[in-house]
Motif scaffolding. Sequence first.
Motif, PDB file in Angstrom:
ATOM      1  N   LEU A  40       0.838  -1.211   0.000  1.00 27.47           N
ATOM      2  CA  LEU A  40       0.000   0.000   0.000  1.00 27.47           C
ATOM      3  C   LEU A  40       0.867   1.252   0.000  1.00 27.47           C
TER       4      LEU A  40
ATOM      5  N   GLN B 189      -9.594  -2.889  16.129  1.00 27.34           N
ATOM      6  CA  GLN B 189      -9.258  -1.791  15.215  1.00 27.34           C
ATOM      7  C   GLN B 189      -9.809  -0.455  15.716  1.00 27.34           C
TER       8      GLN B 189
ATOM      9  N   LYS C 233     -18.852   8.828   7.256  1.00 28.60           N
ATOM     10  CA  LYS C 233     -17.731   8.352   8.061  1.00 28.60           C
ATOM     11  C   LYS C 233     -16.589   7.880   7.165  1.00 28.60           C
ATOM     12  N   LYS C 234     -15.390   8.102   7.657  1.00 25.33           N
ATOM     13  CA  LYS C 234     -14.202   7.662   6.922  1.00 25.33           C
ATOM     14  C   LYS C 234     -13.991   6.160   7.119  1.00 25.33           C
ATOM     15  N   PHE C 235     -13.357   5.540   6.139  1.00 29.25           N
ATOM     16  CA  PHE C 235     -12.951   4.144   6.292  1.00 29.25           C
ATOM     17  C   PHE C 235     -11.557   4.136   6.918  1.00 29.25           C
TER      18      PHE C 235
ATOM     19  N   GLU D 262     -20.877   8.088   2.056  1.00 24.05           N
ATOM     20  CA  GLU D 262     -20.752   7.702   3.461  1.00 24.05           C
ATOM     21  C   GLU D 262     -20.017   8.835   4.182  1.00 24.05           C
TER      22      GLU D 262
ATOM     23  N   MET E 176      -8.612   1.441   9.013  1.00 28.10           N
ATOM     24  CA  MET E 176      -8.290   0.030   9.257  1.00 28.10           C
ATOM     25  C   MET E 176      -7.156  -0.107  10.272  1.00 28.10           C
TER      26      MET E 176
ATOM     27  N   ALA F 294      -6.856   7.678   6.931  1.00 27.38           N
ATOM     28  CA  ALA F 294      -8.328   7.596   6.843  1.00 27.38           C
ATOM     29  C   ALA F 294      -8.721   7.817   5.388  1.00 27.38           C
ATOM     30  N   PHE F 295      -9.636   7.007   4.894  1.00 32.72           N
ATOM     31  CA  PHE F 295     -10.023   7.035   3.477  1.00 32.72           C
ATOM     32  C   PHE F 295     -11.478   7.485   3.323  1.00 32.72           C
ATOM     33  N   ASP F 296     -11.744   8.180   2.219  1.00 32.01           N
ATOM     34  CA  ASP F 296     -13.128   8.575   1.915  1.00 32.01           C
ATOM     35  C   ASP F 296     -13.878   7.399   1.320  1.00 32.01           C
ATOM     36  N   VAL F 297     -15.167   7.363   1.615  1.00 29.91           N
ATOM     37  CA  VAL F 297     -16.045   6.353   1.015  1.00 29.91           C
ATOM     38  C   VAL F 297     -17.223   7.097   0.398  1.00 29.91           C
TER      39      VAL F 297
ATOM     40  N   VAL G 144       0.394   4.282  -2.592  1.00 26.48           N
ATOM     41  CA  VAL G 144      -0.145   5.568  -2.123  1.00 26.48           C
ATOM     42  C   VAL G 144       0.937   6.645  -2.075  1.00 26.48           C
TER      43      VAL G 144
ATOM     44  N   TYR H  12     -11.740   3.120  14.337  1.00 20.90           N
ATOM     45  CA  TYR H  12     -12.629   3.529  13.243  1.00 20.90           C
ATOM     46  C   TYR H  12     -12.756   5.039  13.120  1.00 20.90           C
ATOM     47  N   THR H  13     -11.951   5.756  13.886  1.00 22.99           N
ATOM     48  CA  THR H  13     -12.107   7.209  13.861  1.00 22.99           C
ATOM     49  C   THR H  13     -10.765   7.905  13.638  1.00 22.99           C
TER      50      THR H  13
ATOM     51  N   THR I 190      -4.935  -0.657  13.424  1.00 23.03           N
ATOM     52  CA  THR I 190      -5.125  -1.639  14.485  1.00 23.03           C
ATOM     53  C   THR I 190      -4.630  -1.092  15.825  1.00 23.03           C
TER      54      THR I 190
END
Lengths: 395, 294
Positions: free
Chosen positions: A178, A298, A207-209, A205, A211, A199-202, A182, A300-301, A213
């Motif tokens: 990745l 994980q 909220k950001k995606f 949506e 991952m 943090a990725f855009d969806v 990127v 998520y924010t 940990t």
Amino acid sequence: MKRIELLSPAGDIERLKVTLLYGADAVYIGGQNYSLRANADNFSLDEIKEGCSFAHNLGKKVYLTLNIVFHDEDTVGVEEYIKDVVECGIDAFIVSDPFMINYIKKNYPNVEVHLSTQNSTTNSKTVDFFKKQGANRIVLARECNKEQIKKIINTTNVDIEVFIHGAMCTCYSGRCALSNYVTNRDSNRGGCSQVCRFAFDVQDEEKKFTMATKDINMASYVKDLIEIGVKSLKVEGRMRSLYYLATVIGSYRKIIDAYYEKNLTEDFLKEQEYILSRVANRETSSHYFMREASFIDQYYTGRQELSNQDFLALVIDYNKEQNLLTMSQRNYFKVGDEVEIFTPSGKNFTFIVDKLYNNELQEIAVARHPEEILKIPFSYEIEPYSMMRKKERKQ
Amino acid sequence: MKLIVEPSTKDYTSYINNFCDGFLLGLDDFCNGFKVTHTIKEINLLKQTYQDKEIFVSINIPIYDEFIDTVKEILKELEKIKVTGILFYDLAILELKQELNLDIDLVWNQTHMVTNSKTCNFYYAEGVKYAYISSEITLEEMLEIKKNSKISCMALLLGYPICSLSKRKLLSNFYQFLGKDVKKNLLIKEPVSNQEYNLIEDNTGTVFYYNKLLNGSKPYLKLLKNNFDYGVLKEDIDHDKFLKVLQSYAWMKDNYYNVIEEEKNNWLANVNKLIGSRDTGFFYRKTIFKVKKK
């Protein structure tokens, strides 16, 4: 009975010394080339020599990471480099590219070769393959659970090392590019830009995606790891601070020793877990060890990292005639604060700072300047590299 | 060079009619990153039907001990079928080939780790016949490997490259956080670079694809010139367009030494138009890894 090895990272010569003094049995370091932390300070040949000599005088070991995934251009000069490092007294190389195993074992049979976790080894047949090549130790993938680790140990007769503390990758080590895509930084050659913490855009949506940990913390499972036959417990973090390493290695040293001395009580473990939690900058989990990693492992924010200001000062010297500690400031503290000093030999002293002096022995009320030299009256002689931290009461 | 198709349908005849030299097939339950997967029975039938075609089978998942016995049986089956090669990520497959003395050819396919000729030669000496070169190295580096190693080299020329694999169920976890029904694929965008990534979750975890279609047509010409062994075309575009691209690649392969530069340029312009994407991945882009000044 030979005790399990506690293996610490060290990003520079000072951290190497501190972590060995605080109880690591061995350290792993990076040289100025071929290591997966290309942007850490890393060690020159002179520093490797100094580090090996320091470790060997304590009866401890030093391993060098040579674990990039080589491109042809990187292979130029590596043989000469290995020769130089062997002459410095290195005990083992940690490699991920298998051609390195053959080369090192053929030319330096007395130097150990450890297979890096970058290879994401998850089964006994793969361990058998690398054993045939001459690998002395395999660092398993962080995705293995307790039963899988046990099966590998019972069927292969190769030393097995596992990660017990620190940051985790979201993806299989070595199987993630990745960072290359990127940021154009090659993850398998030490350039990983930790895209798994972005943090990725969806689309559609709010909220950001994410991952990212939580960190791994296996303090509660040291007993299990010893009993299933793991040979080495590895702490992550060649770029971590002196204070972090002293605290983490100090705690794991105490847990391991308590197990062998049959003193590992629930309360003692809780106390050590509390100390570990005070240097953590993320929440922790045991991830895959007892179950499949899941939702709860994980964030998520976005990035969830706390800065830690517990570390107040590093002890440089003790003057017996004047009963004065000389320290280097690391974080704000003042007269009247309750503090704790912990030492490499495992002693702890709690007290209230009632007098504080600058380097000219002028009395001051507040220590506010990083690396300012300070003096504090203290009745016990303690060794350099002891550390002073805030005293916080457990909730 | 041989052209190997990673199909998105089981309409094999259409690819064969358009001059592919063989197939790269994912094995049911033991591969990730494939649009369609195949049973051993399907692979056997395909091999029997098209005996002159090369059939490569991918077993590229991370293998845990509980699956070793099954993998062993699969390898024995594939040995009987006499597939051309088995792509592996996990070294357990190479170890099993050696332990059981299986008469199978293997393809070293450690996605992002097939990056130098010394390791290719190491695996060749261990009995591995092919290497599927990483998509994250440059064309010049690929040619160096071809020049300096004895192994037969493959490279991806068309398709969405895989850029990561996680054991975690990242989409299930994300939708659980959102409190919504789980979807098994998701397009995400990195806001600074504006790059998109396609995530697909299956039983083995989550696969990340770079969402720009790799177009290796220009590098293909240089690979042809240097007698590179295999080009892999993943069917990540519309089926009809894909067949036209395949036919066009096959034509260039047969005519490379008979056509002048201008015709090559025309071919390139036409095939680029068909593919649509101009993204050449890392063929002409070198990655960096030291960003801090010493």
